[in-house]
Write a protein that holds these residues in place. Structure first.
Motif, PDB file in Angstrom:
ATOM      1  N   ALA A   8       0.835  -1.199   0.000  1.00  0.00           N
ATOM      2  CA  ALA A   8       0.000   0.000   0.000  1.00  0.00           C
ATOM      3  C   ALA A   8       0.874   1.254   0.000  1.00  0.00           C
ATOM      4  O   ALA A   8       0.583   2.225  -0.705  1.00  0.00           O
ATOM      5  N   GLU A   9       1.958   1.227   0.768  1.00  0.00           N
ATOM      6  CA  GLU A   9       2.867   2.375   0.805  1.00  0.00           C
ATOM      7  C   GLU A   9       3.522   2.578  -0.559  1.00  0.00           C
ATOM      8  O   GLU A   9       3.619   3.696  -1.058  1.00  0.00           O
ATOM      9  N   VAL A  10       3.978   1.497  -1.169  1.00  0.00           N
ATOM     10  CA  VAL A  10       4.615   1.576  -2.483  1.00  0.00           C
ATOM     11  C   VAL A  10       3.621   2.099  -3.505  1.00  0.00           C
ATOM     12  O   VAL A  10       3.930   2.991  -4.300  1.00  0.00           O
ATOM     13  N   ARG A  11       2.408   1.544  -3.500  1.00  0.00           N
ATOM     14  CA  ARG A  11       1.364   1.969  -4.440  1.00  0.00           C
ATOM     15  C   ARG A  11       1.066   3.466  -4.262  1.00  0.00           C
ATOM     16  O   ARG A  11       0.977   4.211  -5.234  1.00  0.00           O
ATOM     17  N   ALA A  12       0.932   3.883  -3.020  1.00  0.00           N
ATOM     18  CA  ALA A  12       0.629   5.294  -2.745  1.00  0.00           C
ATOM     19  C   ALA A  12       1.764   6.201  -3.215  1.00  0.00           C
ATOM     20  O   ALA A  12       1.524   7.261  -3.806  1.00  0.00           O
ATOM     21  N   TRP A  13       3.005   5.776  -2.975  1.00  0.00           N
ATOM     22  CA  TRP A  13       4.146   6.598  -3.386  1.00  0.00           C
ATOM     23  C   TRP A  13       4.171   6.759  -4.900  1.00  0.00           C
ATOM     24  O   TRP A  13       4.328   7.868  -5.408  1.00  0.00           O
ATOM     25  N   PHE A  14       4.026   5.655  -5.628  1.00  0.00           N
ATOM     26  CA  PHE A  14       4.036   5.742  -7.093  1.00  0.00           C
ATOM     27  C   PHE A  14       2.847   6.549  -7.614  1.00  0.00           C
ATOM     28  O   PHE A  14       2.995   7.328  -8.544  1.00  0.00           O
ATOM     29  N   THR A  15       1.684   6.372  -7.013  1.00  0.00           N
ATOM     30  CA  THR A  15       0.506   7.127  -7.445  1.00  0.00           C
ATOM     31  C   THR A  15       0.758   8.620  -7.291  1.00  0.00           C
ATOM     32  O   THR A  15       0.412   9.408  -8.168  1.00  0.00           O
ATOM     33  N   GLY A  16       1.380   9.002  -6.196  1.00  0.00           N
ATOM     34  CA  GLY A  16       1.683  10.416  -5.980  1.00  0.00           C
ATOM     35  C   GLY A  16       2.841  10.920  -6.822  1.00  0.00           C
ATOM     36  O   GLY A  16       2.903  12.102  -7.163  1.00  0.00           O
ATOM     37  N   ARG A  17       3.747  10.054  -7.187  1.00  0.00           N
ATOM     38  CA  ARG A  17       4.979  10.466  -7.880  1.00  0.00           C
ATOM     39  C   ARG A  17       4.865  10.484  -9.402  1.00  0.00           C
ATOM     40  O   ARG A  17       5.512  11.283 -10.075  1.00  0.00           O
ATOM     41  N   LEU A  18       4.036   9.594  -9.967  1.00  0.00           N
ATOM     42  CA  LEU A  18       3.946   9.509 -11.427  1.00  0.00           C
ATOM     43  C   LEU A  18       3.229  10.725 -12.013  1.00  0.00           C
ATOM     44  O   LEU A  18       2.242  11.188 -11.450  1.00  0.00           O
TER      45      LEU A  18
END
Length: 173
Positions: A8-18
């Motif tokens: 969930a943390e990884v998904r959230a980070w990529f969602t915010g970063r892409l």
């Protein structure tokens, strides 16, 4: 930290970063011990595209995305690799085709009995694979392709175990 929480943390980070507009929705994030794969969805080809042209169009769209986003993807991957201490690979899905740009090939050690080695040797002798290593990878892909439902159920069960374990008492205190 439970696997589910980390994902969930990884998904959230990529969602915010892409960057916005790269994909038609949130990317699929697939994580294992060595690698994080980011697979985004590109717009589908028009419905009236003839089948013979559809394959070429999808290849062209994936190739254009790969070239146009290369520098930003490398930059984002480096940030993620520092943060999560894992390599990042990229891919896109367009229509019913998924194209991976970069993926890790990780060595795996195994011990096989003679009958199992004979299976690999038969695949090599038949020209299906160049080596025992290639033959084993071929077998794993075949099982994965033919056991998708079973493997999905197993992954769901493992996620449930992670949730139950995380809700339990902390025995390491």
């Amino acid at each position: 930290m439970a696997t589910e929480d980390v994902t969930a943390e990884v998904r959230a980070w990529f969602t915010g970063r892409l960057p916005e507009g790269w994909f038609t929705g949130a990317p699929e994030i697939v994580r294992d011990r060595e690698e994080i794969a980011v697979i985004g969805t590109l717009p589908d080809p028009p419905d009236d595209t003839p089948e013979a042209e559809r394959v070429a169009l999808v290849e062209g769209l994936a190739g254009r995305f790969r070239e146009e986003t290369r520098e930003r993807r490398i930059e984002i991957a480096r940030e993620a690799e520092r943060r999560f201490r894992q390599k990042v690979s990229w891919g896109v899905t367009c229509g019913d085709v998924t194209v991976m740009f970069t993926t890790l090939s990780v060595p795996v050690m195994t011990r096989l009995r003679q009958s199992e080695r004979q299976v690999l040797d038969t695949l090599v002798a038949a020209g299906v694979a160049r080596s025992r290593s290639d033959a084993l990878a071929w077998c794993v892909r075949l099982v994965g392709k033919n056991a998708d439902t079973w493997l999905a159920e197993l992954r769901d069960a493992l996620q449930h175990v992670d949730r139950v374990r995380a809700a339990g008492p902390d025995v390491h205190s």
